[in-house]
Write a protein that holds these residues in place. Sequence first.
Motif, mmCIF file in Angstrom:
data_model
loop_
_atom_site.group_PDB
_atom_site.id
_atom_site.type_symbol
_atom_site.label_atom_id
_atom_site.label_comp_id
_atom_site.label_asym_id
_atom_site.label_seq_id
_atom_site.Cartn_x
_atom_site.Cartn_y
_atom_site.Cartn_z
ATOM 1 N N ASP A 195 -3.673 -5.034 9.226
ATOM 2 C CA ASP A 195 -3.860 -4.554 8.514
ATOM 3 C C ASP A 195 -2.280 -4.559 8.337
ATOM 4 O O ASP A 195 -1.598 -3.835 8.723
ATOM 5 C CB ASP A 195 -4.586 -2.471 8.834
ATOM 6 N N PRO A 196 -1.638 -4.252 6.385
ATOM 7 C CA PRO A 196 -0.494 -4.058 6.298
ATOM 8 C C PRO A 196 0.126 -2.855 7.031
ATOM 9 O O PRO A 196 1.369 -2.200 7.043
ATOM 10 C CB PRO A 196 -0.718 -4.347 5.018
ATOM 11 N N ALA A 197 -0.584 -1.526 6.518
ATOM 12 C CA ALA A 197 -0.984 -0.036 7.059
ATOM 13 C C ALA A 197 -0.489 0.000 8.454
ATOM 14 O O ALA A 197 0.528 1.019 8.684
ATOM 15 C CB ALA A 197 -2.079 0.879 6.743
ATOM 16 N N HIS A 198 -0.671 -1.144 9.940
ATOM 17 C CA HIS A 198 -0.445 -0.312 10.895
ATOM 18 C C HIS A 198 0.889 -2.109 10.876
ATOM 19 O O HIS A 198 0.474 -2.448 12.506
ATOM 20 C CB HIS A 198 -2.055 -1.351 11.496
ATOM 21 N N VAL A 199 1.544 -2.476 10.052
ATOM 22 C CA VAL A 199 2.542 -3.382 10.380
ATOM 23 C C VAL A 199 3.567 -2.843 10.368
ATOM 24 O O VAL A 199 4.210 -2.274 9.217
ATOM 25 C CB VAL A 199 2.656 -4.778 9.714
ATOM 26 N N TYR B 260 4.749 7.252 4.643
ATOM 27 C CA TYR B 260 5.787 6.719 4.730
ATOM 28 C C TYR B 260 7.117 6.450 5.865
ATOM 29 O O TYR B 260 7.890 5.904 5.995
ATOM 30 C CB TYR B 260 6.457 7.199 3.067
ATOM 31 N N ILE B 261 8.012 8.120 5.569
ATOM 32 C CA ILE B 261 8.850 8.042 6.619
ATOM 33 C C ILE B 261 8.110 7.981 8.195
ATOM 34 O O ILE B 261 9.017 7.266 8.755
ATOM 35 C CB ILE B 261 9.424 9.253 6.546
ATOM 36 N N THR B 262 6.833 7.940 8.634
ATOM 37 C CA THR B 262 6.757 7.779 9.777
ATOM 38 C C THR B 262 6.682 6.174 10.383
ATOM 39 O O THR B 262 7.164 5.817 10.758
ATOM 40 C CB THR B 262 5.013 8.550 9.983
ATOM 41 N N HIS B 263 5.869 5.218 9.098
ATOM 42 C CA HIS B 263 6.261 4.037 9.012
ATOM 43 C C HIS B 263 7.878 3.631 9.131
ATOM 44 O O HIS B 263 7.219 2.274 10.157
ATOM 45 C CB HIS B 263 5.442 3.654 7.638
ATOM 46 N N HIS B 264 8.332 4.104 8.377
ATOM 47 C CA HIS B 264 10.034 3.592 8.658
ATOM 48 C C HIS B 264 9.767 3.179 9.657
ATOM 49 O O HIS B 264 11.220 2.639 10.754
ATOM 50 C CB HIS B 264 9.821 3.786 7.239
ATOM 51 N N LEU B 265 9.946 4.941 10.718
ATOM 52 C CA LEU B 265 10.259 5.173 12.116
ATOM 53 C C LEU B 265 9.971 4.349 12.993
ATOM 54 O O LEU B 265 10.052 5.101 14.534
ATOM 55 C CB LEU B 265 10.957 6.438 12.164
ATOM 56 N N THR B 266 8.852 3.696 12.612
ATOM 57 C CA THR B 266 7.725 3.188 13.528
ATOM 58 C C THR B 266 8.429 1.924 14.371
ATOM 59 O O THR B 266 7.468 1.259 13.942
ATOM 60 C CB THR B 266 6.272 3.604 13.853
ATOM 61 N N SER C 69 1.007 -1.657 -0.092
ATOM 62 C CA SER C 69 0.503 0.394 0.137
ATOM 63 C C SER C 69 0.449 1.575 0.045
ATOM 64 O O SER C 69 0.660 2.773 -0.067
ATOM 65 C CB SER C 69 -0.705 -0.064 1.202
ATOM 66 N N GLY C 70 2.589 1.132 -0.377
ATOM 67 C CA GLY C 70 3.843 1.992 -0.405
ATOM 68 C C GLY C 70 1.859 3.414 -1.293
ATOM 69 O O GLY C 70 3.137 4.575 -0.776
ATOM 70 N N ALA C 71 1.628 3.194 -2.916
ATOM 71 C CA ALA C 71 0.833 4.087 -3.596
ATOM 72 C C ALA C 71 -0.404 5.246 -2.436
ATOM 73 O O ALA C 71 -0.516 5.990 -3.040
ATOM 74 C CB ALA C 71 0.789 3.666 -4.562
ATOM 75 N N GLU C 72 -0.832 4.661 -1.641
ATOM 76 C CA GLU C 72 -1.385 5.480 -1.253
ATOM 77 C C GLU C 72 -1.032 5.736 -0.305
ATOM 78 O O GLU C 72 -1.385 7.434 0.809
ATOM 79 C CB GLU C 72 -2.724 4.199 -0.546
ATOM 80 N N LEU C 73 0.864 5.675 0.539
ATOM 81 C CA LEU C 73 1.230 6.693 1.620
ATOM 82 C C LEU C 73 1.758 8.038 0.844
ATOM 83 O O LEU C 73 2.630 8.287 -0.322
ATOM 84 C CB LEU C 73 2.206 5.796 2.056
ATOM 85 N N GLU D 198 20.031 6.274 8.989
ATOM 86 C CA GLU D 198 18.625 5.807 8.397
ATOM 87 C C GLU D 198 17.564 6.801 7.441
ATOM 88 O O GLU D 198 16.572 6.139 6.913
ATOM 89 C CB GLU D 198 17.518 5.177 9.806
ATOM 90 N N LEU D 199 17.354 7.637 8.062
ATOM 91 C CA LEU D 199 16.679 8.488 7.514
ATOM 92 C C LEU D 199 16.739 9.122 6.206
ATOM 93 O O LEU D 199 16.358 9.270 5.170
ATOM 94 C CB LEU D 199 16.439 9.570 8.650
ATOM 95 N N ILE D 200 18.443 9.353 5.912
ATOM 96 C CA ILE D 200 18.544 9.689 4.755
ATOM 97 C C ILE D 200 18.621 8.328 3.606
ATOM 98 O O ILE D 200 17.999 8.832 2.691
ATOM 99 C CB ILE D 200 20.328 9.692 4.589
#
Length: 264
Positions: free
Chosen positions: A128-132, A12-18, A3-7, A214-216
């Motif tokens: 829900d993949p968005a919350h994994v 996207y950044i917030t999801h990766h850093l959570t 569901s990356g197209a919906e982010l 990681e952020l870069i």
Amino acid sequence: MASGAELTSKEYITHHLTNWSVGEGFWTWHVDTLGWSILTGLIFLFSFRAVAKKANAGVPTKWQCAVEMVVEFVNDTVKSTFHGKSAVIAPLALTIFVWVFLMNLMDLIPVDFIPYSAQLIGGAMGYDPAHVYMKVVPTTDLNMTIALALGVFILMIGYSIKIKGVGGFIKELTTQPFNTPWLYWFNFILEIVALLAKPLSLALRLFGNLYAGELIFILIALLGVWQLPLHFPWAMFHILVITLQAFIFMVLTVVYLSMAHEKH
């Protein structure tokens, strides 16, 4: 990511850093940080143990040669930095250097690879993949770096009391830099601040450098197919960063423990 197209870029950044978290409040557990840190620790233990069991005086294998180089490098560093006598410091320094390096090394895995795999598994299990969430670099989690620094801090206090005694340790905190009774309270404040600053700086330095790296990588991943010209140069440079940060953490740990062994 699924569901990356919906982010949006921010999502996207917030999801990766959570982190993948379980529990609430103070008792929140970052499962991904615990899992990957334990895995890298086990890789270190079993790989070095395998080399130690098979080591011989003949022609070493490439892996044995690499391990021996790391051990010799750490041993030389400890000899030049630590001025006390302890059979624990060198193994501790080796463990810190290799373990922190391996945790940092997770930063070189493509940022979407493991999180996307986790989303696929979570989706197959009905989530829900968005919350994994799956954050794969343990040292980008402040909880992990503070835990490492806290372990060093406990050793500092323990060795200070062991070498100097409770009275000597208290005297060290109260009689310098001004050896005047009416300024003991001021000395105590200064020394406590300096003492607490050591583990805090250890934790924040490691966390800040790895979190920024990681952020870069995440920002570069947002470029899509155009990320490759930037990804590989940054990955090559980041190899130096992750090695240097592991080395700095190890050296400062040895220096702090050496200071704890000094008698004033």
